[in-house]
Design a protein around this motif. Sequence first.
Motif, short mmCIF file in Angstrom:
data_model
loop_
_atom_site.label_atom_id
_atom_site.label_comp_id
_atom_site.label_asym_id
_atom_site.label_seq_id
_atom_site.Cartn_x
_atom_site.Cartn_y
_atom_site.Cartn_z
N ASN A 6 158.26 47.26 14.18
CA ASN A 6 158.99 46.96 12.95
C ASN A 6 160.26 46.14 13.18
O ASN A 6 161.20 46.21 12.40
CB ASN A 6 159.35 48.26 12.22
N SER A 7 160.30 45.37 14.24
CA SER A 7 161.44 44.50 14.51
C SER A 7 160.99 43.05 14.52
O SER A 7 159.87 42.74 14.94
CB SER A 7 162.07 44.82 15.87
N LYS A 8 161.86 42.18 14.06
CA LYS A 8 161.64 40.78 14.32
C LYS A 8 161.78 40.55 15.81
O LYS A 8 162.60 41.18 16.47
CB LYS A 8 162.64 39.92 13.54
N ILE A 9 161.01 39.61 16.33
CA ILE A 9 160.99 39.36 17.77
C ILE A 9 161.49 37.95 18.05
O ILE A 9 161.04 36.98 17.42
CB ILE A 9 159.56 39.52 18.34
N ALA A 10 162.42 37.85 18.98
CA ALA A 10 162.90 36.56 19.45
C ALA A 10 162.69 36.47 20.96
O ALA A 10 162.88 37.46 21.67
CB ALA A 10 164.38 36.36 19.12
N VAL A 11 162.31 35.30 21.42
CA VAL A 11 162.18 35.02 22.85
C VAL A 11 163.14 33.88 23.17
O VAL A 11 163.10 32.83 22.52
CB VAL A 11 160.74 34.63 23.22
N VAL A 12 164.00 34.09 24.17
CA VAL A 12 165.02 33.11 24.52
C VAL A 12 164.91 32.81 26.01
O VAL A 12 165.05 33.72 26.84
CB VAL A 12 166.44 33.61 24.20
N THR A 13 164.69 31.55 26.37
CA THR A 13 164.73 31.16 27.77
C THR A 13 166.12 30.58 28.08
O THR A 13 166.83 30.15 27.18
CB THR A 13 163.64 30.15 28.12
N GLY A 14 166.47 30.59 29.35
CA GLY A 14 167.83 30.18 29.71
C GLY A 14 168.85 31.15 29.16
O GLY A 14 169.99 30.77 28.85
N ALA A 15 168.48 32.43 29.06
CA ALA A 15 169.30 33.41 28.35
C ALA A 15 170.58 33.78 29.08
O ALA A 15 171.50 34.34 28.47
CB ALA A 15 168.49 34.68 28.10
N THR A 16 170.68 33.46 30.36
CA THR A 16 171.87 33.83 31.11
C THR A 16 172.87 32.69 31.22
O THR A 16 173.93 32.85 31.82
CB THR A 16 171.50 34.31 32.53
N PRO A 73 154.89 40.30 27.88
CA PRO A 73 153.79 41.13 27.38
C PRO A 73 153.11 40.45 26.21
O PRO A 73 153.61 39.46 25.67
CB PRO A 73 154.51 42.41 26.92
N ALA A 74 151.97 40.96 25.83
CA ALA A 74 151.24 40.40 24.69
C ALA A 74 152.02 40.73 23.42
O ALA A 74 152.06 41.88 22.99
CB ALA A 74 149.84 40.96 24.63
N LEU A 75 152.66 39.73 22.83
CA LEU A 75 153.46 39.93 21.63
C LEU A 75 152.62 39.60 20.40
O LEU A 75 152.12 38.48 20.28
CB LEU A 75 154.71 39.05 21.67
N GLU A 76 152.47 40.56 19.51
CA GLU A 76 151.66 40.31 18.32
C GLU A 76 152.30 39.30 17.39
O GLU A 76 151.60 38.56 16.69
CB GLU A 76 151.42 41.62 17.57
N ARG A 117 152.85 27.14 23.98
CA ARG A 117 151.40 27.26 23.80
C ARG A 117 150.97 28.72 23.89
O ARG A 117 150.18 29.19 23.04
CB ARG A 117 150.66 26.45 24.87
N VAL A 118 151.48 29.42 24.88
CA VAL A 118 151.10 30.83 25.06
C VAL A 118 151.52 31.68 23.87
O VAL A 118 150.81 32.60 23.46
CB VAL A 118 151.71 31.36 26.37
N LEU A 119 152.67 31.38 23.29
CA LEU A 119 153.21 32.20 22.21
C LEU A 119 152.79 31.72 20.82
O LEU A 119 153.16 32.34 19.81
CB LEU A 119 154.74 32.23 22.29
N LEU A 120 152.00 30.66 20.73
CA LEU A 120 151.60 30.13 19.43
C LEU A 120 150.91 31.16 18.53
O LEU A 120 151.21 31.21 17.32
CB LEU A 120 150.69 28.91 19.60
N PRO A 121 150.01 31.99 19.04
CA PRO A 121 149.40 32.97 18.13
C PRO A 121 150.43 33.88 17.46
O PRO A 121 150.34 34.15 16.25
CB PRO A 121 148.46 33.77 19.05
N LYS A 125 151.40 34.01 13.42
CA LYS A 125 151.31 35.26 12.65
C LYS A 125 152.60 35.55 11.91
O LYS A 125 152.59 36.01 10.76
CB LYS A 125 150.95 36.42 13.57
N ALA A 126 153.74 35.28 12.56
CA ALA A 126 155.04 35.55 11.95
C ALA A 126 155.52 34.42 11.08
O ALA A 126 156.57 34.55 10.43
CB ALA A 126 156.06 35.83 13.06
N GLU A 127 154.77 33.31 11.06
CA GLU A 127 155.27 32.08 10.43
C GLU A 127 156.68 31.81 10.97
O GLU A 127 157.62 31.58 10.22
CB GLU A 127 155.25 32.17 8.91
N GLY A 128 156.76 31.84 12.29
CA GLY A 128 158.05 31.81 12.97
C GLY A 128 158.60 30.41 13.18
O GLY A 128 158.06 29.41 12.68
N THR A 129 159.67 30.37 13.95
CA THR A 129 160.39 29.14 14.22
C THR A 129 160.46 28.89 15.71
O THR A 129 160.92 29.75 16.47
CB THR A 129 161.83 29.21 13.66
N ALA A 130 160.00 27.72 16.14
CA ALA A 130 160.11 27.30 17.53
C ALA A 130 161.26 26.31 17.63
O ALA A 130 161.28 25.29 16.93
CB ALA A 130 158.81 26.65 18.02
#
Length: 233
Positions: A6-16, A73-76, A117-121, A125-130
Amino acid sequence: MTEVQNSKIAVVTGATGGMGKEIVANLVSDHHVYALGRDQAKLDELVAAHGDAVTVVAVDLAQELDAMDSVLPALERVDVLVNGAAIAQAFSVESARVSDWRAHMELNVYAPAELTRVLLPGLRKAEGTAIFINSGAGRGGFGDNVVYAATKHALYALADGLRKSEQDIRVTTIAPGPTDTAMFQGLSGDYDKSHVIAPVEIAKAIRAVIDAGPTTQLTEVQVRPRIELADRK
């Protein structure tokens, strides 16, 4: 690592990095953030600062190009992807070698392309933002910084092509000018911090992109200093 329910999910590279830390700090207010970086000590600092709102992943993306699907991990669903990891070393055409071109292309172009590419599914699904963190160098020519600039030109093409082919997600390029980061310090030497962009302003620009209404997308955001360095008297 498991996806937070039940959380929005964000993935950030270069996070440090200088920008990355501010981006994470902004996103944790309403997302669970998967923060990717190479420096475990700095990743631990993110956990200390943000607790369970962050899952850290120690990874060298350039070394994981052929196994990117195992980095996370496999992120829905993925509501936000910020491709921020990059390297920048000053080379001219004469001084650069194949290894220099390859190292910059692998991290600055190949890694964001493959991770996206890996995270496109999940993005679909989330109609997210890249989001792709570009640079002022991505729209200009620089004789003494040609390798980095070339990768950022390529990153524009990557983002534009993704936007045209993926109608279920929003795609944005954010291009900061000179910003107070270790990367810029390495390229320019001494500078006055008050004359360049504070990293927190990049995080605010990303927030504006994410919060844009559902009928639009901010395709390109140029973030410039209040006064351009070349114009200062």
